[in-house]
Design a protein around this motif. Sequence first.
Motif, PDB file in Angstrom:
ATOM      1  N   MET A  45       0.841  -1.188   0.000  1.00  0.00           N
ATOM      2  CA  MET A  45       0.000   0.000   0.000  1.00  0.00           C
ATOM      3  C   MET A  45       0.881   1.245   0.000  1.00  0.00           C
ATOM      4  N   THR A  46       0.522   2.221  -0.804  1.00  0.00           N
ATOM      5  CA  THR A  46       1.289   3.458  -0.931  1.00  0.00           C
ATOM      6  C   THR A  46       0.456   4.627  -0.443  1.00  0.00           C
ATOM      7  N   THR A  83       5.664   3.839   1.081  1.00  0.00           N
ATOM      8  CA  THR A  83       5.230   2.533   0.585  1.00  0.00           C
ATOM      9  C   THR A  83       5.303   1.478   1.681  1.00  0.00           C
ATOM     10  N   ALA A  84       4.208   0.742   1.843  1.00  0.00           N
ATOM     11  CA  ALA A  84       4.126  -0.405   2.762  1.00  0.00           C
ATOM     12  C   ALA A  84       4.616  -0.030   4.154  1.00  0.00           C
ATOM     13  N   ASP A  85       5.529  -0.824   4.716  1.00  0.00           N
ATOM     14  CA  ASP A  85       6.003  -0.605   6.082  1.00  0.00           C
ATOM     15  C   ASP A  85       7.207   0.325   6.146  1.00  0.00           C
TER      16      ASP A  85
END
Length: 283
Positions: free
Chosen positions: A1-2, A113-115
């Motif tokens: 997920m961004t 982005t992401a973690d």
Amino acid sequence: MTTSIPVSTSHKKRKNATDPEHDSPKKKKKEKHREKEKLKQDKGKARIDSLTSEFLVTKATLKLSIPPIFASNLRAGAEEMLDSMIMRYIPSLSGVLVAHSNLRFLSPTASVTADCPFAVCTVDFDATVWSPRIAMKLVGKVILCSPDHVSLLVHRTFNVSIPYHHIPQDVWEFEYGPAENDPEYGAGAVEPSVDKGEDAPMKDGDNAQAEGETVEEASGRWVHRVTGTKLGGSDGYLEFTVVGQTVANEMLSLQGSIQYDPFSQEHLPHPPATPRSSGEKSK
């Protein structure tokens, strides 16, 4: 997920929608034309400067990963990251970054982005770069002489080495300094006394000058075979031709030459002769 976050907390004043030139296609076309013309001029200046000067100002573009501590002020984070690159060799700039200005974000948002907590954004800026080219002539200050090379500093910062085979041996010869066990030199040497008065204070430069003279005498120097003048003259500045570059630990150092034809095959280092085996017959 961004996730996208704004790159700046400051907002420009919006134009009035009733302005007759607001969102005018003709005006937008003119602005784009001006930007293209300015970009062409800047690139042309950078190309000309790179051929005539070791310093150049160019428009640079970089992708930065800004730490999360600057999430509320990405501009400050980008400025600090560019500051950390100063006096380091940047491959994309082909030189050492000396200064930067006019930072601009190419997108109104940065992506997370992401973690990964770092905000990724692309910026452009005006970069002042020290980028010497091969065959360029520069001037440096001689700081050390030895039988196999001469060391210089350019702008009191950048290291240059002139190896033995790039010094004309028919013009210059190395003159060794006194040996350490010489009774007139070393720990047991007696310095000539100069009557300055008992209470005469020593100046700050006297000790430094004495140390510099001792180092020069200990290491020796290159002198002219006919006139006996030292390499670099009285002020120690020497003009050389750039024949090579070395990048190590993000630092750029140069290899120089004072040969009349520095790129001749005659000035290449000669490899040491390999000993022949006992069973090999001599021809």
